[in-house]
Write a protein that holds these residues in place. Structure first.
Motif, PDB file in Angstrom:
ATOM      1  N   SER A  68       0.810  -1.206   0.000  1.00 20.27           N
ATOM      2  CA  SER A  68       0.000   0.000   0.000  1.00 20.27           C
ATOM      3  C   SER A  68       0.849   1.264   0.000  1.00 20.27           C
ATOM      4  O   SER A  68       0.413   2.297  -0.482  1.00 20.27           O
ATOM      5  N   CYS A  86       0.577 -15.707  -7.371  1.00 18.03           N
ATOM      6  CA  CYS A  86      -0.858 -15.780  -7.620  1.00 18.03           C
ATOM      7  C   CYS A  86      -1.132 -16.325  -9.024  1.00 18.03           C
ATOM      8  O   CYS A  86      -2.018 -17.160  -9.207  1.00 18.03           O
ATOM      9  N   CYS A  97      -6.068 -12.547 -10.014  1.00 23.52           N
ATOM     10  CA  CYS A  97      -4.910 -11.734  -9.586  1.00 23.52           C
ATOM     11  C   CYS A  97      -5.017 -10.280 -10.050  1.00 23.52           C
ATOM     12  O   CYS A  97      -4.009  -9.610 -10.230  1.00 23.52           O
ATOM     13  N   GLY A  98      -6.226  -9.795 -10.232  1.00 25.76           N
ATOM     14  CA  GLY A  98      -6.419  -8.426 -10.718  1.00 25.76           C
ATOM     15  C   GLY A  98      -5.842  -7.378  -9.786  1.00 25.76           C
ATOM     16  O   GLY A  98      -5.200  -6.427 -10.236  1.00 25.76           O
ATOM     17  N   HIS A  99      -6.058  -7.544  -8.484  1.00 24.14           N
ATOM     18  CA  HIS A  99      -5.548  -6.549  -7.532  1.00 24.14           C
ATOM     19  C   HIS A  99      -4.022  -6.524  -7.544  1.00 24.14           C
ATOM     20  O   HIS A  99      -3.419  -5.443  -7.601  1.00 24.14           O
ATOM     21  N   GLU A 100      -3.413  -7.693  -7.504  1.00 23.94           N
ATOM     22  CA  GLU A 100      -1.952  -7.774  -7.506  1.00 23.94           C
ATOM     23  C   GLU A 100      -1.373  -7.159  -8.784  1.00 23.94           C
ATOM     24  O   GLU A 100      -0.381  -6.438  -8.752  1.00 23.94           O
ATOM     25  N   ARG A 101      -2.018  -7.431  -9.907  1.00 22.63           N
ATOM     26  CA  ARG A 101      -1.544  -6.886 -11.178  1.00 22.63           C
ATOM     27  C   ARG A 101      -1.669  -5.362 -11.189  1.00 22.63           C
ATOM     28  O   ARG A 101      -0.766  -4.649 -11.630  1.00 22.63           O
ATOM     29  N   HIS A 102      -2.794  -4.853 -10.684  1.00 22.81           N
ATOM     30  CA  HIS A 102      -2.999  -3.408 -10.656  1.00 22.81           C
ATOM     31  C   HIS A 102      -1.940  -2.710  -9.801  1.00 22.81           C
ATOM     32  O   HIS A 102      -1.378  -1.694 -10.213  1.00 22.81           O
ATOM     33  N   VAL A 103      -1.665  -3.262  -8.631  1.00 18.14           N
ATOM     34  CA  VAL A 103      -0.670  -2.659  -7.731  1.00 18.14           C
ATOM     35  C   VAL A 103       0.710  -2.668  -8.390  1.00 18.14           C
ATOM     36  O   VAL A 103       1.435  -1.670  -8.354  1.00 18.14           O
ATOM     37  N   LYS A 153       0.801  -0.140 -11.307  1.00 18.62           N
ATOM     38  CA  LYS A 153       0.837   1.222 -10.785  1.00 18.62           C
ATOM     39  C   LYS A 153       2.251   1.588 -10.339  1.00 18.62           C
ATOM     40  O   LYS A 153       2.734   2.693 -10.603  1.00 18.62           O
TER      41      LYS A 153
END
Length: 86
Positions: free
Chosen positions: A3, A45, A56-62, A65
């Motif tokens: 984060s 993931c 694994c959308g969240h992991e990819r987005h982070v 970014k």
């Protein structure tokens, strides 16, 4: 960890994943950058979900970014160095 990583709180980037962590995760040399600490869980993931594109959308987005913020830092650095010479 994820984060606050790459949030631009300072101009200095620091490696979070150690060389051993990256070696253990079998990251290619080209991916051993300031966002490697985010790529390691993303790849885990991906392997667990058999690389299904909707997982694994969240992991990819982070991770993406972080990559974008590092790119913007490099662009700003190049612009600043060009501005000093003229």
């Amino acid at each position: 960890r994820a984060s606050t990583a790459g949030m631009g709180s300072s101009d200095q980037s620091e490696m979070i994943a150690s060389r051993e962590d990256m070696k253990r995760a079998k990251l290619d040399i080209g991916y051993r950058d300031f966002c490697a600490h985010l790529l390691i869980p993303l790849n885990e993931c991906r392997r667990k979900s058999f690389y299904l594109p909707w997982k694994c959308g969240h992991e990819r987005h982070v991770y993406e970014k972080c990559q974008y913020k590092e790119y913007m830092k490099r662009v700003a650095s190049v612009k600043a160095s060009k501005g000093d010479g003229h």
